[in-house]
Design a protein around this motif. Sequence first.
Motif, PDB file in Angstrom:
ATOM      1  N   GLU A 132       0.969  -1.109  -0.001  1.00 22.24           N
ATOM      2  CA  GLU A 132      -0.069  -0.141  -0.011  1.00 22.24           C
ATOM      3  C   GLU A 132       1.034   1.365  -0.096  1.00 22.24           C
ATOM      4  OE1 GLU A 132      -2.960   0.205   3.163  1.00 22.24           O
ATOM      5  OE2 GLU A 132      -3.453  -2.010   2.631  1.00 22.24           O
ATOM      6  N   GLN A 133       0.601   2.086  -0.898  1.00 21.80           N
ATOM      7  CA  GLN A 133       1.233   3.471  -1.054  1.00 21.80           C
ATOM      8  C   GLN A 133       1.238   4.207   0.243  1.00 21.80           C
ATOM      9  OE1 GLN A 133       3.034   4.085  -3.670  1.00 21.80           O
ATOM     10  NE2 GLN A 133       3.634   5.665  -3.408  1.00 21.80           N
ATOM     11  N   GLY A 134       2.260   4.656   0.665  1.00 25.07           N
ATOM     12  CA  GLY A 134       2.283   5.654   1.841  1.00 25.07           C
ATOM     13  C   GLY A 134       2.275   4.873   3.333  1.00 25.07           C
ATOM     14  N   LYS A 135       2.004   3.724   3.377  1.00 21.95           N
ATOM     15  CA  LYS A 135       2.232   2.917   4.579  1.00 21.95           C
ATOM     16  C   LYS A 135       3.611   2.524   4.963  1.00 21.95           C
ATOM     17  CE  LYS A 135      -2.349   2.431   5.463  1.00 21.95           C
ATOM     18  NZ  LYS A 135      -2.967   2.535   6.795  1.00 21.95           N
ATOM     19  N   VAL A 136       4.309   1.871   4.246  1.00 20.44           N
ATOM     20  CA  VAL A 136       5.750   1.506   4.570  1.00 20.44           C
ATOM     21  C   VAL A 136       6.540   1.965   3.403  1.00 20.44           C
ATOM     22  CG1 VAL A 136       7.114  -0.470   5.142  1.00 20.44           C
ATOM     23  CG2 VAL A 136       4.974  -0.699   5.737  1.00 20.44           C
ATOM     24  N   GLU A 137       7.392   3.142   3.684  1.00 20.78           N
ATOM     25  CA  GLU A 137       8.119   3.479   2.520  1.00 20.78           C
ATOM     26  C   GLU A 137       9.461   2.511   2.227  1.00 20.78           C
ATOM     27  OE1 GLU A 137       9.639   7.525   3.458  1.00 20.78           O
ATOM     28  OE2 GLU A 137       7.560   8.199   3.998  1.00 20.78           O
ATOM     29  N   LYS A 138      10.224   2.219   2.919  1.00 20.72           N
ATOM     30  CA  LYS A 138      11.303   1.268   2.755  1.00 20.72           C
ATOM     31  C   LYS A 138      11.192  -0.109   3.737  1.00 20.72           C
ATOM     32  CE  LYS A 138      14.298   4.833   0.953  1.00 20.72           C
ATOM     33  NZ  LYS A 138      15.420   5.407   0.822  1.00 20.72           N
ATOM     34  N   ALA A 139      11.811  -1.048   3.302  1.00 15.18           N
ATOM     35  CA  ALA A 139      11.624  -2.279   4.248  1.00 15.18           C
ATOM     36  C   ALA A 139      12.426  -3.191   3.947  1.00 15.18           C
ATOM     37  CB  ALA A 139      10.086  -3.001   4.351  1.00 15.18           C
ATOM     38  N   LEU A 140      13.027  -3.930   4.999  1.00 15.16           N
ATOM     39  CA  LEU A 140      14.035  -5.102   4.814  1.00 15.16           C
ATOM     40  C   LEU A 140      13.155  -6.285   5.565  1.00 15.16           C
ATOM     41  CD1 LEU A 140      17.575  -5.197   4.841  1.00 15.16           C
ATOM     42  CD2 LEU A 140      16.466  -6.620   6.510  1.00 15.16           C
ATOM     43  N   VAL A 141      12.976  -7.238   4.937  1.00 16.47           N
ATOM     44  CA  VAL A 141      12.155  -8.336   5.487  1.00 16.47           C
ATOM     45  C   VAL A 141      13.351  -9.626   5.677  1.00 16.47           C
ATOM     46  CG1 VAL A 141      10.321 -10.044   5.224  1.00 16.47           C
ATOM     47  CG2 VAL A 141       9.976  -7.583   4.303  1.00 16.47           C
ATOM     48  N   SER A 142      12.972 -10.148   7.008  1.00 10.56           N
ATOM     49  CA  SER A 142      14.085 -11.150   7.287  1.00 10.56           C
ATOM     50  C   SER A 142      13.332 -12.539   7.879  1.00 10.56           C
ATOM     51  CB  SER A 142      15.097 -10.784   8.253  1.00 10.56           C
ATOM     52  OG  SER A 142      14.519 -10.498   9.645  1.00 10.56           O
ATOM     53  N   ILE A 143      13.817 -13.393   8.070  1.00 11.00           N
ATOM     54  CA  ILE A 143      13.293 -14.621   8.891  1.00 11.00           C
ATOM     55  C   ILE A 143      14.254 -14.763  10.060  1.00 11.00           C
ATOM     56  CG2 ILE A 143      11.689 -15.769   7.326  1.00 11.00           C
ATOM     57  CD1 ILE A 143      14.066 -17.795   6.681  1.00 11.00           C
ATOM     58  N   GLY A 144      13.869 -14.890  11.204  1.00  9.71           N
ATOM     59  CA  GLY A 144      14.789 -14.832  12.193  1.00  9.71           C
ATOM     60  C   GLY A 144      15.775 -13.813  12.584  1.00  9.71           C
TER      61      GLY A 144
END
Length: 182
Positions: A112-124
């Motif tokens: 969704e536009q505007g909710k999360v600008e940048k993200a790094l997803v990880s497991i653990g």
Amino acid sequence: MNLTDHFLIAMPDMDDPFFAGSVVYICEHNEDGALGIIINKPSPITIDMIFVASGRTVPLSRQQESVMMGGPVQVDRGYVVHTPVGDWQSSMMVSDDIALTSSRDVIEHLSEQGKVEKALVSIGYSSWYKGQLERELADNVWLTVEADEHILFDVPYEQRYAAAFAKLGFSPDNLIAGAGHA
């Protein structure tokens, strides 16, 4: 010493197979220990897989994006380092602009536009008990440098180790194994 919102950079001679060549983003560091996310080791999972599993359409900007192997603790759970901080079910503020969220609601809003600008997803994730990280630093296992959002979110993961070293003003090739404190 508080290393929250800093990078830990593995020394080039580190022999731990999990952490060798790693850059860890420290999300919390206090008298009880430390918690961080490895930001440069991809897992076999991609963001596409997460979106498909949740029945959502994969946004173009996230297609084929790697999910990082954040560390050896709770590898069955997902974690998202993101900006802006937002208002999620289970988040830890890292800085004024960055949070670590472990609740599914942040994943649901990545497209969704505007909710999360940048993200790094990880497991653990990675963790150190009381005094452990300080001992490892004294033993020259890690170098530290203030975190950089550009490296964290924008630099391709395979270039993050060199980019973190560059913040220190030198290359890992400049270090000689066992040469003392850098």
